[in-house]
Design an enzyme around this catalytic site. Structure first.
Site, PDB file in Angstrom:
ATOM      1  N   PHE A  32       0.827  -1.198   0.000  1.00 14.11           N
ATOM      2  CA  PHE A  32       0.000   0.000   0.000  1.00 14.11           C
ATOM      3  C   PHE A  32       0.864   1.252   0.000  1.00 14.11           C
ATOM      4  O   PHE A  32       0.432   2.309   0.452  1.00 14.11           O
ATOM      5  CB  PHE A  32      -0.881   0.033   1.261  1.00 14.11           C
ATOM      6  CG  PHE A  32      -1.863  -1.101   1.379  1.00 14.11           C
ATOM      7  CD1 PHE A  32      -2.548  -1.586   0.283  1.00 14.11           C
ATOM      8  CD2 PHE A  32      -2.115  -1.675   2.616  1.00 14.11           C
ATOM      9  CE1 PHE A  32      -3.458  -2.623   0.399  1.00 14.11           C
ATOM     10  CE2 PHE A  32      -3.017  -2.696   2.754  1.00 14.11           C
ATOM     11  CZ  PHE A  32      -3.700  -3.184   1.647  1.00 14.11           C
ATOM     12  N   SER A  33       2.083   1.160  -0.532  1.00 15.40           N
ATOM     13  CA  SER A  33       3.022   2.233  -0.225  1.00 15.40           C
ATOM     14  C   SER A  33       4.032   2.591  -1.301  1.00 15.40           C
ATOM     15  O   SER A  33       4.793   3.545  -1.117  1.00 15.40           O
ATOM     16  CB  SER A  33       3.784   1.868   1.055  1.00 15.40           C
ATOM     17  OG  SER A  33       4.243   0.522   1.023  1.00 15.40           O
ATOM     18  N   CYS A  34       4.096   1.889  -2.411  1.00 15.01           N
ATOM     19  CA  CYS A  34       5.070   2.241  -3.436  1.00 15.01           C
ATOM     20  C   CYS A  34       4.800   3.661  -3.949  1.00 15.01           C
ATOM     21  O   CYS A  34       3.679   3.956  -4.380  1.00 15.01           O
ATOM     22  CB  CYS A  34       5.014   1.257  -4.603  1.00 15.01           C
ATOM     23  SG  CYS A  34       6.173   1.668  -5.937  1.00 15.01           S
TER      24      CYS A  34
END
Length: 497
Positions: free
Chosen positions: A227-229
């Site tokens: 949930f973070s790239c």
């Protein structure tokens, strides 16, 4: 133990060669391996690699004569022997147990590869497993058509040339889904005791559920939801998801529908507070949290071309920042989450700037139960696992710690809110005159950046504290290049105004 006899510049001159010529030239020991241990903060481990006799004493120094970086190898070996004259075996070293778990799945040790290029195919991951890494978060798999830019990396370097900060604009795995699933199957078949974290990313609930289902069937032990790239070409993916707690919760629920194995939600640091999204992930069914991913960044501007690296056909983009520079930020987020009642008790897999065993132990002391590494591997290779493991074992043995679980969260209770800090006393710096070289750095720093609490004798080149002006900030101790000023002086109550 602090390795104090040798200057770090002598150690940092070593370029950490593959198939080092210094070792080939030395019939009595492996100087390249010893210096590598020193480079990775493992002086006690390095001393254990020295031969019983001082073979350097009457040696012609061929090892350093052939060194391409002109490292003073004999000087380093002599300094190490002086620092550890007894070369005793460390009591309890064989009793240390490095095994731990990630959401109940056993790990041989806490060190894993994080989801990135360092764990992107079978050959690479198998080699890492052979060298001692306990698990790998595979490079994120998806159902998207991944198109990467070239070049895609840039760095901020120290004066010695090592990466301090590292920027990437890379996205996800460019292997086909079935290729990645075959990697999982073969790795689990050939390395059954190693842990596979399947990092996945979908564009909607159906994709998240499907990916969870197929990686579970292929043998993944844990799912890590990316949930973070920060680099995604596709909108409403990666960091866009991680900044929205409601979407995080909904997608974790979708993943849970597709699997019965543990789920980690990988959080973004590109928020003021990571806890709302982490709580949402736990509410949605996640068993733990992974943090941090990279930080959106622009690391430099070329003042001739007015572009920032990496430059792709004259254009640049904001990218993800990692490396030792981000460790303080990562530690803050780990501590925040571990202290949060809604998150505490759930597994936290920590990452962000881990390069040495000491870095890893700091993450564990603030609440991480497992550790993930990428940037240090990209710079130095999988071989850093040798000193991550040995350094950790030595630290635990010397401190009477038998298992990793004893250390998790040990430092958290000492971290308090702003209004809880004691502000009524001053700790004065203490001057160690025998170490002072008279450079005057302390005086300049205090004069121009502090409270003008030092005088400087132009004849003796010695600083003197002016107690009535000193506020105990310890700037002087921090700038001293010789460790001649330390923050262990008298503690005094402040005078009332």
């Amino acid at each position: 133990m602090y390795y104090s006899n040798m200057k770090s510049v002598d150690i940092s001159k070593c370029i950490l060669c593959h198939d080092a010529v210094c070792t080939k030239a030395c019939p009595a020991m492996d100087p390249a391996r010893i210096i590598r241990a020193l480079r990775f903060d493992n002086a006690a481990g390095a001393s254990m690699m020295l031969p019983k006799e001082d073979v350097c004493l009457h040696c012609d120094g061929k090892c350093q004569n052939v060194c391409p970086a002109e490292v003073p190898i004999q000087k380093l070996m002599s300094g190490l022997r002086k620092e550890f004259p007894d070369q005793k075996e460390i009591p309890g070293l064989d009793d240390v147990d490095l095994s731990c778990d990630i959401c109940g799945v056993k790990l041989e040790n806490p060190f894993m590869l994080s989801s990135s290029v360092v764990a992107s195919n079978y050959e690479m991951t198998a080699r890492a497993f052979e060298m001692g890494w306990s698990g790998a978060a595979f490079k994120t798999i998806c159902l998207m058509d991944i198109r990467e830019a070239s070049p895609r990396f840039s760095t901020v370097k120290t004066g010695e040339g090592s990466f301090y900060g590292f920027k990437n604009i890379e996205q996800l795995s460019d292997y086909e889904l079935e290729e990645n699933l075959n990697f999982f199957r073969e790795l689990k078949k050939n390395y059954p005791t190693k842990v596979i974290l399947a990092s996945i990313m979908g564009r909607n609930e159906e994709e998240w559920t499907y990916l969870a289902k197929v990686v579970t069937e292929a043998g993944a032990d844990v799912i890590e939801c990316n949930f973070s790239c920060p680099n995604m070409e596709a909108k409403n993916t990666g960091v866009d998801v991680g900044q929205d707690p409601e979407t995080v919760k909904r997608y974790v629920q979708a993943v849970r529908r597709g699997t019965n194995i543990p789920i980690l939600a990988k959080m973004t640091p590109n928020v003021a507070d990571m806890r709302p999204a982490a709580r949402a992930a736990i509410e949605g069914g996640a068993d733990g949290i992974a943090a941090i991913n990279t930080i959106k960044s622009i690391i430099n501007v070329d003042l001739d071309t007015f572009t920032t690296a990496p430059t792709v056909n004259g254009k640049s983009m904001v990218g993800g920042y990692s490396g030792v520079a981000v460790k303080p930020i990562a530690l803050r987020f780990i501590s925040d989450m571990y202290k949060d009642p809604a998150i505490r008790g759930h597994h936290i897999s920590g990452m962000g700037g881990i390069e040495t065993w000491r870095d890893g132990m700091e993450f564990i002391a603030l609440g991480s139960g497992s550790l993930q590494v990428t940037t240090a591997v990209m710079l130095y290779g999988y071989r850093i696992i040798d000193d991550l493991l040995l350094g950790t074992k030595i630290y635990m043995a010397e401190n009477g710690v038998k298992s990793i679980s004893e250390l998790i969260g040990r430092a958290v209770d000492g971290i308090v809110e702003n209004d809880e800090i004691e502000r009524d006393t001053i700790v004065y710096p203490k001057f160690y005159r025998d170490h002072c070289v008279g450079c005057g750095r302390c005086y300049i720093a205090c004069r121009d950046g502090g409270h003008q609490a030092l005088s400087f004798d132009e004849e003796t080149h010695r600083p003197t504290l002016i107690p009535d002006k000193c506020v105990g900030c310890h700037l002087c101790a921090l700038v001293c290049p010789e460790h001649a000023i330390r923050g262990d002086g008298k503690r005094m109550g402040k005078k009332k105004k």
